[in-house]
Write an enzyme that holds these catalytic residues in place. Structure first.
Site, PDB file in Angstrom:
ATOM      1  N   GLY A 210       0.159   5.300  -2.380  1.00 18.63           N
ATOM      2  CA  GLY A 210      -0.463   5.877  -1.198  1.00 18.63           C
ATOM      3  C   GLY A 210       0.491   5.914  -0.041  1.00 18.63           C
ATOM      4  N   PRO A 211       0.155   6.709   0.966  1.00 16.84           N
ATOM      5  CA  PRO A 211       1.031   6.812   2.133  1.00 16.84           C
ATOM      6  C   PRO A 211       1.132   5.487   2.883  1.00 16.84           C
ATOM      7  CG  PRO A 211      -0.981   8.103   2.428  1.00 16.84           C
ATOM      8  CD  PRO A 211      -1.026   7.567   1.050  1.00 16.84           C
ATOM      9  N   PRO A 212       2.129   5.331   3.725  1.00 12.57           N
ATOM     10  CA  PRO A 212       2.312   4.074   4.452  1.00 12.57           C
ATOM     11  C   PRO A 212       1.112   3.761   5.345  1.00 12.57           C
ATOM     12  CG  PRO A 212       4.174   5.555   4.799  1.00 12.57           C
ATOM     13  CD  PRO A 212       3.148   6.315   4.052  1.00 12.57           C
ATOM     14  N   GLY A 215      -3.007   0.333   3.702  1.00 22.05           N
ATOM     15  CA  GLY A 215      -3.567  -0.959   3.317  1.00 22.05           C
ATOM     16  C   GLY A 215      -3.201  -1.419   1.922  1.00 22.05           C
ATOM     17  N   GLU A 436      -7.670  25.257   0.690  1.00 19.73           N
ATOM     18  CA  GLU A 436      -8.125  24.318  -0.340  1.00 19.73           C
ATOM     19  C   GLU A 436      -9.370  24.844  -1.048  1.00 19.73           C
ATOM     20  OE1 GLU A 436      -6.306  22.044  -1.379  1.00 19.73           O
ATOM     21  OE2 GLU A 436      -4.866  22.111   0.262  1.00 19.73           O
ATOM     22  N   ASP A 512       2.677  24.997  -4.094  1.00 13.24           N
ATOM     23  CA  ASP A 512       1.865  25.693  -5.104  1.00 13.24           C
ATOM     24  C   ASP A 512       2.713  26.718  -5.833  1.00 13.24           C
ATOM     25  OD1 ASP A 512      -0.273  24.298  -4.084  1.00 13.24           O
ATOM     26  OD2 ASP A 512      -0.931  25.933  -2.772  1.00 13.24           O
TER      27      ASP A 512
HETATM   28  P1  ADP Z   1       0.792  -0.412   3.473  1.00  8.05           P
HETATM   29  O1  ADP Z   1       1.215  -1.605   2.710  1.00  8.05           O
HETATM   30  O2  ADP Z   1      -0.086   0.527   2.689  1.00  8.05           O
HETATM   31  O3  ADP Z   1       1.893   0.325   4.136  1.00  8.05           O
HETATM   32  P2  ADP Z   1      -0.456  -2.391   5.080  1.00  8.05           P
HETATM   33  O4  ADP Z   1      -1.337  -3.051   4.093  1.00  8.05           O
HETATM   34  O5  ADP Z   1       0.807  -3.079   5.384  1.00  8.05           O
HETATM   35  O6  ADP Z   1      -0.157  -0.896   4.646  1.00  8.05           O
HETATM   36  O7  ADP Z   1      -1.290  -2.115   6.393  1.00  8.05           O
HETATM   37  C1  ADP Z   1      -0.846  -2.496   7.655  1.00  8.05           C
HETATM   38  C2  ADP Z   1      -1.988  -3.003   8.494  1.00  8.05           C
HETATM   39  O8  ADP Z   1      -2.883  -1.953   8.789  1.00  8.05           O
HETATM   40  C3  ADP Z   1      -2.827  -4.031   7.783  1.00  8.05           C
HETATM   41  O9  ADP Z   1      -2.297  -5.305   7.993  1.00  8.05           O
HETATM   42  C4  ADP Z   1      -4.177  -3.867   8.436  1.00  8.05           C
HETATM   43  O10 ADP Z   1      -4.207  -4.554   9.663  1.00  8.05           O
HETATM   44  C5  ADP Z   1      -4.225  -2.398   8.740  1.00  8.05           C
HETATM   45  N1  ADP Z   1      -4.911  -1.642   7.687  1.00  8.05           N
HETATM   46  C6  ADP Z   1      -4.355  -0.706   6.907  1.00  8.05           C
HETATM   47  N2  ADP Z   1      -5.257  -0.186   6.056  1.00  8.05           N
HETATM   48  C7  ADP Z   1      -6.423  -0.820   6.277  1.00  8.05           C
HETATM   49  C8  ADP Z   1      -7.727  -0.722   5.707  1.00  8.05           C
HETATM   50  N3  ADP Z   1      -8.010   0.151   4.726  1.00  8.05           N
HETATM   51  N4  ADP Z   1      -8.694  -1.534   6.187  1.00  8.05           N
HETATM   52  C9  ADP Z   1      -8.419  -2.405   7.172  1.00  8.05           C
HETATM   53  N5  ADP Z   1      -7.210  -2.549   7.749  1.00  8.05           N
HETATM   54  C10 ADP Z   1      -6.209  -1.771   7.328  1.00  8.05           C
HETATM   55 ZN    ZN Z   2      -2.299  24.704  -2.057  1.00 11.38          ZN
END
Ligand code: ADP
Ligand code: ZN
Ligand code: MG
Length: 626
Positions: A210-212, A215, A436, A512
């Site tokens: 998943g994107p950065p 979570g 889409e 596409d």
């Molecule tokens: P990733 O690893 O996907 O880049 P992280 O887990 O490090 O993202 O997310 C960074 C912070 O953002 C987490 O510590 C949390 O505070 C918040 N966060 C990100 N996604 C969520 C989520 N789905 N629910 C609650 N908090 C989230």
């Molecule tokens: Zn498309």
């Protein structure tokens, strides 16, 4: 959770030896600079000395290998020194000359080597060498060097969840499908016996994609927290080391440690740093030895550990799954993949709830409105948003966060995100919606055994602005010509919708088109599906070592054949385009309706989508075009 560095601190003894070494070094240096009595005697040119000897002005001389010290009979001037020194040059006649002029002379006895300096000069350089090595080893991040050269110890941090600080699934919101899949993993970790008893193989690797900021790290901590097992966390980039082979050794150490603490979780963040497709890096001469060794070690370790009742589950995260080596994704390795996507409207709402509880909100703040205004925000962006709002409120010396603070914070966060081109303007969003839905309608009507499961206009990844998810209804290994033509039409459905609705096209369809052209080329060149060209494989197979490697080069063909291939590919794509256009023109009303719906909701899926798409009709001319 408390962070406990894996602790094998360098022992005291080492500090002492280092100190001693430095002491020796300093001593050695100074022994050269110690005040030398000879330097206080004025130095004169050798020629002057010879002149003075010839003038019979020298009383006596004392000759050593690097200096001649001599005393004059009378000073050349009033008060001038009578003892002088000069540097000897190779002069065989000197003794004769001195004798002729009646100079009393003596040579120094051969110097007895000083035991102390000899030892120093033998012992100190190697010691200094070791010191330097150690310095580098330390700098390359070795927390726990046990010996001078042990720079391979794993750098993983271990989290041992304790009651008050542990992260659970309740702390993660908006990623319900991912949570559902990971619940199973928690179960494996909690009651491995149950699975072992029935003979089921517990999955070894789960890849979070998943994107950065969506979570992934948080989720994997939550898995550990839910299961109550230790959690090793290390980033892929930490394996890639200055010393070739260190990364591989580090992987070995990590798994060894983990096995001791099993059941437990190893979490490898940024897996793409080591897991890049080896095929892609071929041709770089000797460039990627280190990464490749590390990757191989990881594969070996994942194949290796097998204790049924003490599972070590490897979770990994990446935002570039397409760059990963195919070997990593085989059964027995990261065969499970969990999509951790940006949250939709209701997901954003629940995430906002979590973070809103941590600040003081004013009465009547409408979080629904905030959730609506933040399409494309990841969880981390939402957490950041609430914090920004709280900062704004505090700066204004208010005691609660108001709606205005949140609105302003959105603008700030958006400004940051826009640089990364993830947030859509209203008009862009409209184009993406029609695009889409175009894919979805064409995809629904085309044969090929896959059904449209989800349409989303939540921007995703760095390039995709929206997406239409098609799930195969059954697992398929063979595709008919008709299926492939349908796939091409579906891929062109997005662009066709833009043409039908707006009369022009945008850059959004680039990917596409790429994929559509690839399929058409394969149909002609690889699968022999062209009637005019016959069942010949014009593309050469092989060439790349691993699956999904570089494109296949064409076989040697005549110019005429090459042109025919191009024409055939072009024809396939053109026909599919016409087909998509006619379908969308025929279903213009439906296209409009679903697009409006998705502009409100951002995501349509499940039964709702199925009922909507069921209304679409395949026009007669589209069947003809096939
Ligand atoms: P990733 O690893 O996907 O880049 P992280 O887990 O490090 O993202 O997310 C960074 C912070 O953002 C987490 O510590 C949390 O505070 C918040 N966060 C990100 N996604 C969520 C989520 N789905 N629910 C609650 N908090 C989230
Ligand atoms: Zn498309
Ligand atoms: Mg992360």
């Amino acid at each position: 959770m408390p962070i406990r560095q894996d602790d094998n601190r360098p022992s005291r003894r080492f500090g002492l030896i280092n100190l001693l070494l430095i002491g020796f070094g300093v001593l050695l240096l100074f022994s050269n600079f110690l005040p030398n009595p000879a330097t206080q005697v004025p130095r004169v040119p050798y020629s002057l000395f010879i002149d003075q000897v010839n003038d019979d002005n020298v009383r006596r001389a004392y000759i050593t290998s690097d200096q001649i010290r001599y005393e004059l009979k009378e000073a050349p001037a009033e008060g001038a020194p009578t003892v002088l020194a000069t540097t000897p040059i190779f002069d065989m006649e000197l003794p004769q000359r001195l004798e002729q002029h009646g100079v009393e002379f003596a040579a120094a006895p051969p110097q007895k080597p000083n035991i102390f300096t000899t030892i120093l000069s033998w012992v100190v350089p190697p010691l200094i060498f070791i010191l330097v090595l150690q310095f580098f080893a330390r700098r390359s991040g070795m927390g726990g060097a046990q010996g001078a050269l042990s720079f391979t110890k794993s750098k993983a941090k271990v989290y041992v969840p304790d009651e008050e600080s542990r992260v659970t699934f309740a702390d993660v919101a908006g990623v319900d499908e991912a949570k559902a899949e990971l619940t199973e993993i928690v179960d494996f970790l909690k009651t491995p016996e149950r699975y072992a008893a029935i003979g089921a193989r517990i999955p070894k690797g789960v890849l979070l994609v998943g994107p950065p900021g969506t979570g992934k790290t948080l989720l994997s901590k939550a898995v550990a927290g839910e299961a109550g097992v230790p959690f090793f966390i290390i980033s892929g980039s930490e394996f890639v080391e200055l010393f070739v082979g260190a990364g591989a050794a580090r992987v070995r150490d990590l798994f060894e440690e983990a096995k001791k603490k099993a059941p437990c979780i190893i979490f490898i963040d940024e897996l793409d740093a080591i897991g890049k497709s080896r095929a892609g890096s071929m041709g770089v001469v000797g460039g990627n030895d280190e990464r490749e060794q590390t990757l191989n070690q990881l594969l070996t370790e994942m194949d290796g550990f097998a204790a049924k009742d003490k599972p070590v589950i490897v979770l990994a995260a990446t935002n570039q799954p397409e760059t990963l080596d195919a070997a990593l994704l085989r059964p027995g390795r990261f065969d499970r993949q969990v999509l951790v996507d940006r949250p939709d409207l209701s997901g954003r709402r629940t995430i906002l709830d979590i973070y809103a509880k941590k600040v003081k909100l004013a009465e009547g703040v409408d979080l629904d409105r905030i959730a609506q205004a933040t399409a494309g925000f990841a969880g981390a962006d939402l957490a950041n948003l609430v914090n920004e709002a709280a900062l704004l409120a505090a700066r204004a010396k208010r005691t609660t966060v108001e709606q205005g603070d949140l609105n302003e914070a959105i603008e700030r966060v958006v400004a940051g995100l826009e640089k990364k081109s993830r947030v859509l303007q209203a008009d862009e969003k409209k184009v993406v919606a029609y695009h889409e839905v175009g894919h979805a309608i064409v995809g629904h009507l085309m044969p090929g055994g896959s059904k449209v499961a989800k349409i989303s206009i939540v921007p995703r990844g760095m390039s995709a602005l929206g997406y239409t998810l098609q799930l195969p209804t059954e697992e398929r290994f063979l595709n008919s010509k008709e299926d492939l033509e349908g796939q091409i039409a579906t891929l062109l459905g997005g662009r066709s919708a833009e043409e039908v609705v707006f009369g022009e096209v945008t850059t959004g369809a680039a990917n596409d088109l790429q994929r559509a052209t690839d399929i058409a080329e394969q149909m002609v060149g690889t699968y022999g599906m062209s009637e005019t060209l016959g069942p010949l494989a014009y593309d050469k197979q092989g060439g790349s070592r691993f699956l999904g490697g570089a494109n296949n080069p064409r076989r040697v063909v005549s110019d005429a054949t090459a042109q025919a291939i191009d024409r055939e590919v072009r024809g396939l794509v053109d026909r599919a385009h016409d087909r998509a256009l006619s379908i969308l023109r025929h279903n213009r009303d439906l296209l409009e309706r679903i697009s409006q719906e998705i502009l409100d909701k951002e995501v349509i899926e499940g039964d709702e989508l199925r009922t909507l798409l069921a209304e679409s009709v395949l026009p007669a001319e589209a069947e003809l075009a096939a």
